[in-house]
Scaffold this motif. Sequence first.
Motif, mmCIF file in Angstrom:
data_model
loop_
_atom_site.group_PDB
_atom_site.id
_atom_site.type_symbol
_atom_site.label_atom_id
_atom_site.label_comp_id
_atom_site.label_asym_id
_atom_site.label_seq_id
_atom_site.Cartn_x
_atom_site.Cartn_y
_atom_site.Cartn_z
ATOM 1 N N PRO A 59 76.263 110.088 -72.790
ATOM 2 C CA PRO A 59 77.592 109.777 -72.101
ATOM 3 C C PRO A 59 77.715 108.246 -71.945
ATOM 4 O O PRO A 59 76.507 107.721 -71.716
ATOM 5 C CB PRO A 59 77.885 110.746 -70.832
ATOM 6 C CG PRO A 59 76.846 111.657 -71.246
ATOM 7 C CD PRO A 59 75.786 111.345 -72.033
ATOM 8 N N TRP A 60 78.738 107.844 -72.071
ATOM 9 C CA TRP A 60 78.930 106.332 -72.029
ATOM 10 C C TRP A 60 80.051 106.007 -70.964
ATOM 11 O O TRP A 60 81.128 106.338 -71.137
ATOM 12 C CB TRP A 60 79.011 105.676 -73.421
ATOM 13 C CG TRP A 60 79.383 104.250 -73.169
ATOM 14 C CD1 TRP A 60 78.540 103.278 -72.758
ATOM 15 C CD2 TRP A 60 80.336 103.419 -73.937
ATOM 16 N NE1 TRP A 60 78.901 102.047 -72.986
ATOM 17 C CE2 TRP A 60 79.930 102.001 -73.753
ATOM 18 C CE3 TRP A 60 81.160 103.553 -74.962
ATOM 19 C CZ2 TRP A 60 80.890 100.888 -74.394
ATOM 20 C CZ3 TRP A 60 82.105 102.577 -75.214
ATOM 21 C CH2 TRP A 60 81.787 101.569 -75.083
ATOM 22 N N ARG A 65 82.757 108.600 -72.523
ATOM 23 C CA ARG A 65 83.075 109.258 -73.634
ATOM 24 C C ARG A 65 81.446 109.586 -74.093
ATOM 25 O O ARG A 65 80.323 108.992 -73.637
ATOM 26 C CB ARG A 65 83.724 108.359 -74.589
ATOM 27 C CG ARG A 65 82.983 107.210 -74.762
ATOM 28 C CD ARG A 65 83.860 106.223 -75.880
ATOM 29 N NE ARG A 65 83.880 106.860 -77.093
ATOM 30 C CZ ARG A 65 84.418 106.395 -78.153
ATOM 31 N NH1 ARG A 65 85.227 105.393 -78.044
ATOM 32 N NH2 ARG A 65 84.411 107.119 -79.352
ATOM 33 N N ASN A 66 81.409 110.401 -75.065
ATOM 34 C CA ASN A 66 80.077 110.441 -75.747
ATOM 35 C C ASN A 66 80.022 109.569 -76.732
ATOM 36 O O ASN A 66 81.112 109.194 -77.469
ATOM 37 C CB ASN A 66 79.853 111.888 -76.008
ATOM 38 C CG ASN A 66 78.511 112.279 -76.586
ATOM 39 O OD1 ASN A 66 77.583 111.998 -75.702
ATOM 40 N ND2 ASN A 66 78.445 112.524 -78.068
ATOM 41 N N ALA A 92 80.278 117.012 -73.725
ATOM 42 C CA ALA A 92 80.550 115.868 -73.163
ATOM 43 C C ALA A 92 81.846 116.021 -72.484
ATOM 44 O O ALA A 92 82.037 115.752 -71.353
ATOM 45 C CB ALA A 92 80.730 114.670 -74.134
ATOM 46 N N SER A 148 88.622 110.840 -76.517
ATOM 47 C CA SER A 148 87.830 112.154 -76.200
ATOM 48 C C SER A 148 87.098 111.400 -74.829
ATOM 49 O O SER A 148 85.958 111.121 -75.020
ATOM 50 C CB SER A 148 87.259 112.977 -77.066
ATOM 51 O OG SER A 148 86.640 114.175 -76.229
ATOM 52 N N THR A 149 87.855 111.462 -73.662
ATOM 53 C CA THR A 149 87.024 111.011 -72.530
ATOM 54 C C THR A 149 87.120 111.998 -71.156
ATOM 55 O O THR A 149 87.877 112.982 -71.374
ATOM 56 C CB THR A 149 87.716 109.870 -71.845
ATOM 57 O OG1 THR A 149 89.150 110.035 -71.743
ATOM 58 C CG2 THR A 149 87.759 108.570 -72.980
ATOM 59 N N TRP A 150 86.388 111.698 -70.451
ATOM 60 C CA TRP A 150 86.290 112.570 -69.081
ATOM 61 C C TRP A 150 86.097 111.661 -67.872
ATOM 62 O O TRP A 150 85.365 110.507 -67.989
ATOM 63 C CB TRP A 150 85.661 113.535 -69.203
ATOM 64 C CG TRP A 150 83.863 113.257 -68.856
ATOM 65 C CD1 TRP A 150 83.315 113.383 -67.842
ATOM 66 C CD2 TRP A 150 82.948 112.980 -70.098
ATOM 67 N NE1 TRP A 150 82.036 113.302 -68.180
ATOM 68 C CE2 TRP A 150 81.794 112.848 -69.418
ATOM 69 C CE3 TRP A 150 83.385 112.962 -71.391
ATOM 70 C CZ2 TRP A 150 81.076 112.602 -70.118
ATOM 71 C CZ3 TRP A 150 82.199 112.707 -71.962
ATOM 72 C CH2 TRP A 150 80.999 112.396 -71.434
ATOM 73 N N LEU A 161 87.574 101.010 -77.389
ATOM 74 C CA LEU A 161 86.031 101.520 -76.686
ATOM 75 C C LEU A 161 86.395 103.002 -75.980
ATOM 76 O O LEU A 161 85.557 103.933 -75.768
ATOM 77 C CB LEU A 161 85.986 100.550 -75.650
ATOM 78 C CG LEU A 161 85.635 99.197 -76.169
ATOM 79 C CD1 LEU A 161 85.216 98.412 -74.764
ATOM 80 C CD2 LEU A 161 84.589 99.207 -77.103
ATOM 81 N N ALA A 162 87.766 103.117 -75.495
ATOM 82 C CA ALA A 162 88.025 104.400 -75.035
ATOM 83 C C ALA A 162 88.184 105.693 -75.809
ATOM 84 O O ALA A 162 87.895 106.741 -75.533
ATOM 85 C CB ALA A 162 89.260 104.391 -74.051
#
Lengths: 345, 655
Positions: B447-448, B269-270, B70, A339-341, A335-336
Amino acid sequence: MTDFPALRLVPKADGPQSVKDFKTDQEVRWCPGCGDYAILAAVQSFMPELGIRRENTVFVSGIGCSSRFPYYMNTYGMHSIHGRAPAIATGLAASRPDLSVWVVTGDGDALSIGGNHLIHALRRNVNLKILLFNNRIYGLTKGQYSPTSEVGKITKSTPMGSLDAPFNPLSLAIGAEATFVARTIDSDRQHLQSVLRAAAQHEGTALVEIYQNCNIFNDGAFEVLKEPGTRDEALIRLEHGQPILAGADRHVVRGADGEVRIVPRSEGTALVHDAHASSPTAAFALTRLADADLLHHTPIGVLRDVRREVYDVQMADQLALAEEQKGRGELAGLLAGSSTWTVTD
Amino acid sequence: MTSQVDQSEAVDGPGGERRTGPASPRSGPQDGSGRAPKPIRRLDRVIIRFAGDSGDGMQLTGDRFTSETAAFGNDLSTLPNFPAEIRAPAGTLPGVSSFQLHFADHDILTPGDAPDVLVAMNPAALKANLADLPAGAEIIVNTDEFTKRALAKVGYDKDPLGDGSLEAFRLHPVPLTTLTLEALKDSGLARKDAERAKNMFALGLLSWMYHRPTHGTELFLRQKFAKKPQIAEANVAAFRAGWNFGETTEDFAVSYEVPPAKLPAGTYRNISGNLALSYGLVAAGERSGLPVFLGSYPITPASDILHELSKHKNFGVRTFQAEDEIAGIGAALGAAFGGALGVTTTSGPGVALKSETIGLAVSLELPLLVVDIQRGGPSTGLPTKTEQADLLQAMFGRNGEAPVPIVAPATPAECFDAALDAARIALTYRTPVFLLSDGYLANGSEPWKIPAVDELPDLRVEFATEPNGADGTFRPYQRDPHTLARPWAVPGTPGLEHRIGGIEKQDGTGNISYDPANHDFMVRTRQAKIDGIEVPDVEVDDPSGEARVLVLGWGSTYGPITAAVRRVRADGGQVAQAHLRHLNPFPANLGPVLRRYERVIVPEMNLGQLALLLRAKYLVDAQSYNQVRGLPFKAAQLADVLHAAIGTLDAEATR
């Protein structure tokens, strides 16, 4: 005791089973005299031989007279929709390697409305045993011609004779890359069970065509193969490794032109049947021997039985390999993504 | 469009109207020229549309800009829009492919009504998109493609770049192809290959204009072309050249900054709708402890889910690309009989083929997920465009009385929750369930906020293990008194051998029965089971409590409807909003909610399918507003509809 390599992943029965174990309390509702009774009795008395747990056996059928079959087998069963049994059984067999899955179908169900699913099941080689009851007529809809009916057949929907060229189910199966193709007859229990045995031993999809008499709408269709006076001349009994003989004084040879034909025994050398030949050519030629209308020179027995990778086994292998290479899937990581912020308060 | 209940004050106003903040000097990494730094203008939101030929890589360009955006932390919403043909004839109007992106420093709901910036890679792209541009919008065109022949191909008599017809816009003529070739002259690539990097030049230029991070794209290009390092480096070089071009050329006098959005705290995340839906299915498998079995046949716009799930074999997910739509669902149903979480994914025409098997699943009362990514119909219709005209097909498209629950996500990210919710219903009530997404949700992204796994619903099920009959027999149709679900007894369970099928079954035993009273009872019982499914009440957003008009939507119209409601309220109008995720059964409070308002407006991308159901079930004069253009509603358009409804009521009141 026969060994069934195709059933090695299916749990073994605790003890011996009997024909009674496979009968249900349901009243059998076929017409009196229907060939289906003989097939049912033959299958019920054959199943104990497999030595597997009854609860790990599943019969899946489509629609038609023969497709009532699962109701009479005391196993798990599904009476599904017209023509789709091979697709449904594929999903079941592909997701449950611990099951022995049988498909019961008819000539209309398998070759007309369900033709697409049949050929694709055969080419995939899923671990399924398909019993195709061929009576060359539609029974449940009361007597229209079927895709195996002979040209010119007079039926309710063809009062001036049918125009469709019929399918030869075994030619079709071999053309669809089937790894196991056999034919037998409803009334010959011993032969029928020998073919079932060979099918059950086969790893992958087995297509067993069973000539079955519909005594209401197409009575006597296979009489020439059953009558003591004609059957010995009409039948060609195939046995792997044995010369192929036709009646009392003829046999099957391969001519200089490569064609397979029936000649007097004084001519040439009989072709030795090789069910395991990797090339389908000889098996295909055998499917073409019989006269489509009169059924003279009809081969019965196992025409083709070759090994090829089995779909459900390979599918399971891919899952195992994926887990070996990537580790068991971990949901939070999936799920993560990569590429996250992060947003903070 | 970050959450369905967000009460942000922000308004999706007309493009470009809320540019704020002082110009400030900029310090870019490539700024070593010694020239005076260019001014930076602060914006709160921007809508960009990339448009080009189908072969120009516009979807990739849009995806990359989206990823950068994103990563930067803006809220965003996207609208990819492309033809069904893989490569329509080059340079023609039907061959134009576009990607629209709306990003902002606040919570937004739609990909935007009208672009502030259009990047047009050729005359066809300019012509196809010009009508959507408001006056004052910026247009960046690739002048190299504006040849006499290319202009003639799309019916331009004169070059629009020189005839004054674009006066209302801020035009930036850029020889993108020439500049790309120039940047790659030492790359050793053939001219044709070098030219193909012009989309990355454009991306670089736009990345400079909007201060997007560049690291991710360079990394992406090197991964994508890992086996062709020369191509990878050429794309990176073109991307950098585009960036530097913006920095140095005088045509681009300012750049813009859109600060990160203040979204609720969390890790984001997008995600696109189809990806979220795929993850929802994997999660449903994990949370139920059942292996997922997907039986599917490729069809736009659902195929992505088949592709995605086939990557996750290490979760025990089996994917089966069947010979046709019927076999896809048949295999899924067979797997469900064997105890798997059976899933089939398709679009409208595929649903038509699956109908008989869905009816069998209703009769067998086995769990099954039928995912319909709706597209324009009828028949082949508009394969790559969105519509929500399969509602009645999902509701009624079967022979006999064959009720099926329907769940419809509202936003791309919500596809994740909707998949879990559909699985909950299927597993709890032993029924096929429709999950109705659409092309806009499928390909659009936002975005999620990544959920914590242990907070996802617990979907564990118990298979039957013991006979349930008083006489020690197993009765496959003896129901749970609360849910009316029948036991799920999977092959391999001793003592529970049973046969089921599509023929009517006797209550309890499941044996074949043609008894009239039994059939009547079974039909009513199957209906009662679906009617009794627990779904949450519909929430009404009516901040003043004084609204007389209710706007009710379902599915992907959530974004435009909510944006329209914000506009109306910002203008002082009173309007209540409710949105349905469950269309069968409807939430228990829906009737009273509908009756509470003097006007109920139902916008739908069909000709009034939900409105028909509401009128039939609740005898409420729900009024449809319909559009079937293959594209989502625009917020401004819906705001006008709501204003008009309010105005009519006010006028009636004063008469």
